[in-house]
Scaffold this motif. Structure first.
Motif, PDB file in Angstrom:
ATOM      1  N   GLN A  14       0.825  -1.213   0.000  1.00  0.00           N
ATOM      2  CA  GLN A  14       0.000   0.000   0.000  1.00  0.00           C
ATOM      3  C   GLN A  14       0.854   1.255   0.000  1.00  0.00           C
ATOM      4  OE1 GLN A  14      -2.691  -0.277   3.306  1.00  0.00           O
ATOM      5  NE2 GLN A  14      -3.958  -1.823   2.322  1.00  0.00           N
ATOM      6  N   ARG A  15       1.986   1.225   0.720  1.00  0.00           N
ATOM      7  CA  ARG A  15       2.814   2.426   0.831  1.00  0.00           C
ATOM      8  C   ARG A  15       4.244   2.229   0.370  1.00  0.00           C
ATOM      9  NH1 ARG A  15       2.627   4.002   6.763  1.00  0.00           N
ATOM     10  NH2 ARG A  15       2.877   1.771   6.960  1.00  0.00           N
ATOM     11  N   VAL A  16       4.735   1.021   0.416  1.00  0.00           N
ATOM     12  CA  VAL A  16       6.133   0.782   0.051  1.00  0.00           C
ATOM     13  C   VAL A  16       6.221  -0.163  -1.137  1.00  0.00           C
ATOM     14  CG1 VAL A  16       6.939   1.138   2.428  1.00  0.00           C
ATOM     15  CG2 VAL A  16       6.526  -1.182   1.594  1.00  0.00           C
ATOM     16  N   SER A  17       7.365  -0.119  -1.782  1.00  0.00           N
ATOM     17  CA  SER A  17       7.674  -1.112  -2.813  1.00  0.00           C
ATOM     18  C   SER A  17       9.089  -1.615  -2.555  1.00  0.00           C
ATOM     19  CB  SER A  17       7.538  -0.519  -4.218  1.00  0.00           C
ATOM     20  OG  SER A  17       8.426   0.556  -4.384  1.00  0.00           O
ATOM     21  N   LEU A  18       9.324  -2.850  -2.962  1.00  0.00           N
ATOM     22  CA  LEU A  18      10.642  -3.462  -2.871  1.00  0.00           C
ATOM     23  C   LEU A  18      11.186  -3.542  -4.284  1.00  0.00           C
ATOM     24  CD1 LEU A  18      10.003  -6.382  -0.344  1.00  0.00           C
ATOM     25  CD2 LEU A  18      10.483  -3.972   0.112  1.00  0.00           C
ATOM     26  N   THR A  19      12.323  -2.897  -4.500  1.00  0.00           N
ATOM     27  CA  THR A  19      12.900  -2.803  -5.829  1.00  0.00           C
ATOM     28  C   THR A  19      14.357  -3.232  -5.804  1.00  0.00           C
ATOM     29  OG1 THR A  19      13.717  -0.530  -5.585  1.00  0.00           O
ATOM     30  CG2 THR A  19      11.412  -0.788  -6.279  1.00  0.00           C
ATOM     31  N   VAL A  20      14.962  -3.186  -6.961  1.00  0.00           N
ATOM     32  CA  VAL A  20      16.383  -3.442  -7.092  1.00  0.00           C
ATOM     33  C   VAL A  20      17.145  -2.295  -6.420  1.00  0.00           C
ATOM     34  CG1 VAL A  20      18.261  -3.592  -8.775  1.00  0.00           C
ATOM     35  CG2 VAL A  20      16.062  -4.705  -9.236  1.00  0.00           C
ATOM     36  N   LEU A  21      18.208  -2.646  -5.742  1.00  0.00           N
ATOM     37  CA  LEU A  21      19.094  -1.634  -5.158  1.00  0.00           C
ATOM     38  C   LEU A  21      19.985  -1.097  -6.271  1.00  0.00           C
ATOM     39  CD1 LEU A  21      19.859  -0.369  -2.410  1.00  0.00           C
ATOM     40  CD2 LEU A  21      21.651  -2.096  -2.259  1.00  0.00           C
ATOM     41  N   GLU A  22      19.985   0.208  -6.456  1.00  0.00           N
ATOM     42  CA  GLU A  22      20.741   0.856  -7.535  1.00  0.00           C
ATOM     43  C   GLU A  22      22.074   1.403  -7.013  1.00  0.00           C
ATOM     44  OE1 GLU A  22      19.677   0.822 -10.580  1.00  0.00           O
ATOM     45  OE2 GLU A  22      17.597   0.199 -10.270  1.00  0.00           O
ATOM     46  N   GLU A  23      23.003   1.591  -7.905  1.00  0.00           N
ATOM     47  CA  GLU A  23      24.304   2.166  -7.554  1.00  0.00           C
ATOM     48  C   GLU A  23      24.137   3.515  -6.861  1.00  0.00           C
ATOM     49  OE1 GLU A  23      28.430   2.685  -7.195  1.00  0.00           O
ATOM     50  OE2 GLU A  23      27.373   0.872  -7.777  1.00  0.00           O
ATOM     51  N   ALA A  24      23.201   4.331  -7.349  1.00  0.00           N
ATOM     52  CA  ALA A  24      22.981   5.662  -6.765  1.00  0.00           C
ATOM     53  C   ALA A  24      22.497   5.582  -5.314  1.00  0.00           C
ATOM     54  CB  ALA A  24      21.972   6.440  -7.608  1.00  0.00           C
ATOM     55  N   PHE A  71      16.800  -6.145  -1.329  1.00  0.00           N
ATOM     56  CA  PHE A  71      15.821  -5.296  -1.996  1.00  0.00           C
ATOM     57  C   PHE A  71      15.860  -3.922  -1.338  1.00  0.00           C
ATOM     58  CE2 PHE A  71      14.235  -9.594  -2.371  1.00  0.00           C
ATOM     59  CZ  PHE A  71      13.805  -9.676  -3.687  1.00  0.00           C
ATOM     60  N   ALA A  72      15.735  -2.895  -2.146  1.00  0.00           N
ATOM     61  CA  ALA A  72      15.584  -1.542  -1.612  1.00  0.00           C
ATOM     62  C   ALA A  72      14.129  -1.354  -1.218  1.00  0.00           C
ATOM     63  CB  ALA A  72      15.973  -0.518  -2.675  1.00  0.00           C
ATOM     64  N   ILE A  73      13.907  -0.756  -0.057  1.00  0.00           N
ATOM     65  CA  ILE A  73      12.555  -0.372   0.363  1.00  0.00           C
ATOM     66  C   ILE A  73      12.361   1.073  -0.095  1.00  0.00           C
ATOM     67  CG2 ILE A  73      10.966  -0.021   2.288  1.00  0.00           C
ATOM     68  CD1 ILE A  73      12.829  -1.910   3.934  1.00  0.00           C
ATOM     69  N   ARG A  74      11.358   1.294  -0.899  1.00  0.00           N
ATOM     70  CA  ARG A  74      11.086   2.650  -1.394  1.00  0.00           C
ATOM     71  C   ARG A  74       9.736   3.119  -0.852  1.00  0.00           C
ATOM     72  NH1 ARG A  74      15.638   3.586  -4.092  1.00  0.00           N
ATOM     73  NH2 ARG A  74      16.355   1.901  -5.428  1.00  0.00           N
ATOM     74  N   TYR A  75       9.744   4.361  -0.394  1.00  0.00           N
ATOM     75  CA  TYR A  75       8.533   4.987   0.136  1.00  0.00           C
ATOM     76  C   TYR A  75       8.498   6.424  -0.382  1.00  0.00           C
ATOM     77  CZ  TYR A  75       5.522   7.425   3.455  1.00  0.00           C
ATOM     78  OH  TYR A  75       4.556   8.209   4.027  1.00  0.00           O
ATOM     79  N   ALA A 113       7.058  -3.164   8.878  1.00  0.00           N
ATOM     80  CA  ALA A 113       6.126  -4.292   8.880  1.00  0.00           C
ATOM     81  C   ALA A 113       5.592  -4.552   7.478  1.00  0.00           C
ATOM     82  CB  ALA A 113       4.975  -4.026   9.851  1.00  0.00           C
ATOM     83  N   GLU A 114       5.273  -3.491   6.763  1.00  0.00           N
ATOM     84  CA  GLU A 114       4.767  -3.657   5.402  1.00  0.00           C
ATOM     85  C   GLU A 114       5.837  -4.245   4.489  1.00  0.00           C
ATOM     86  OE1 GLU A 114       2.935  -1.025   1.735  1.00  0.00           O
ATOM     87  OE2 GLU A 114       2.730  -0.236   3.771  1.00  0.00           O
ATOM     88  N   ALA A 115       7.050  -3.733   4.578  1.00  0.00           N
ATOM     89  CA  ALA A 115       8.142  -4.236   3.739  1.00  0.00           C
ATOM     90  C   ALA A 115       8.450  -5.706   4.053  1.00  0.00           C
ATOM     91  CB  ALA A 115       9.395  -3.377   3.928  1.00  0.00           C
TER      92      ALA A 115
END
Length: 191
Positions: A14-24, A71-75, A113-115
């Motif tokens: 609902q609020r976060v996404s798990l994505t690839v961790l980027e160099e940046a 995984f990167a946690i993005r919010y 908790a969401e992640a």
């Protein structure tokens, strides 16, 4: 909660996404990996500040794509932290799971908790794992509460497992079985 067995990345809650961790992302993570107070609880080995080269090497080791995944946690379009699966044991169908909200301003809002819920669902439903386990240093009360809320049960104690500030500390080992996760009736994981 992810219910479709054909999950596609990134994993979205609902609020976060798990994505690839980027160099940046490494430069954003660097302050966390230089903060000894945070590292005391996050790294189950020798806690020491890391420069960008050391951080890059460690992340590469932690994200080998075979037995270890980050995984990167993005919010809200920003890096909030990291979740990881380590030491995937495919024949025995288990892995260690971990999390760090590296952005201190985002702690205490239920994002961890969401992640973790997203990664747990992915581990059980997509990867087909049977068991997840975690090690948490004895006085990390927020993490113990979080994992307990998600159904993890204490299964052991690693006595004097890590040394912090000249003192040996216990690590509490917790685990969650797939059938326990499925049986949870209440999936509202917000804090």
């Amino acid at each position: 909660m992810i219910t479709d067995p054909l999950i596609h990345l990134p994993l979205k809650g609902q609020r976060v996404s798990l994505t690839v961790l980027e160099e940046a992302d490494l430069e954003i993570l660097r302050p966390f990996f230089q903060d000894m107070a945070s590292l005391t609880y996050y790294i189950p080995t020798t806690a020491r500040p890391l420069n960008i080269t050391q951080l890059r090497e460690m992340i590469s080791d932690w994200n080998d794509g075979l037995e270890n995944f980050i995984f990167a946690i993005r919010y809200d379009n920003q890096l909030a932290g990291l979740v990881n699966l380590d030491d995937l044991d495919w024949p025995n169908s288990h892995a260690e799971i971990g999390i760090a909200l590296t952005n201190k301003t985002l702690r205490g809002q239920g994002l961890a908790a969401e992640a973790l819920s997203l990664l747990i669902d992915y581990s059980f439903n997509e990867l087909g794992l049977h068991r997840l386990w975690a090690r948490i240093i004895e006085d990390n009360a927020p993490s113990l509460r979080l994992f307990g809320k998600l159904g993890f049960q204490q299964e052991g104690l690693l006595r004097d497992h890590v040394r912090r500030r000249g003192h040996y500390r216990d690590m509490i080992q917790l685990s969650l079985l797939r059938q326990e996760w499925v049986a949870l009736e209440h999936r509202d994981m917000t804090c």
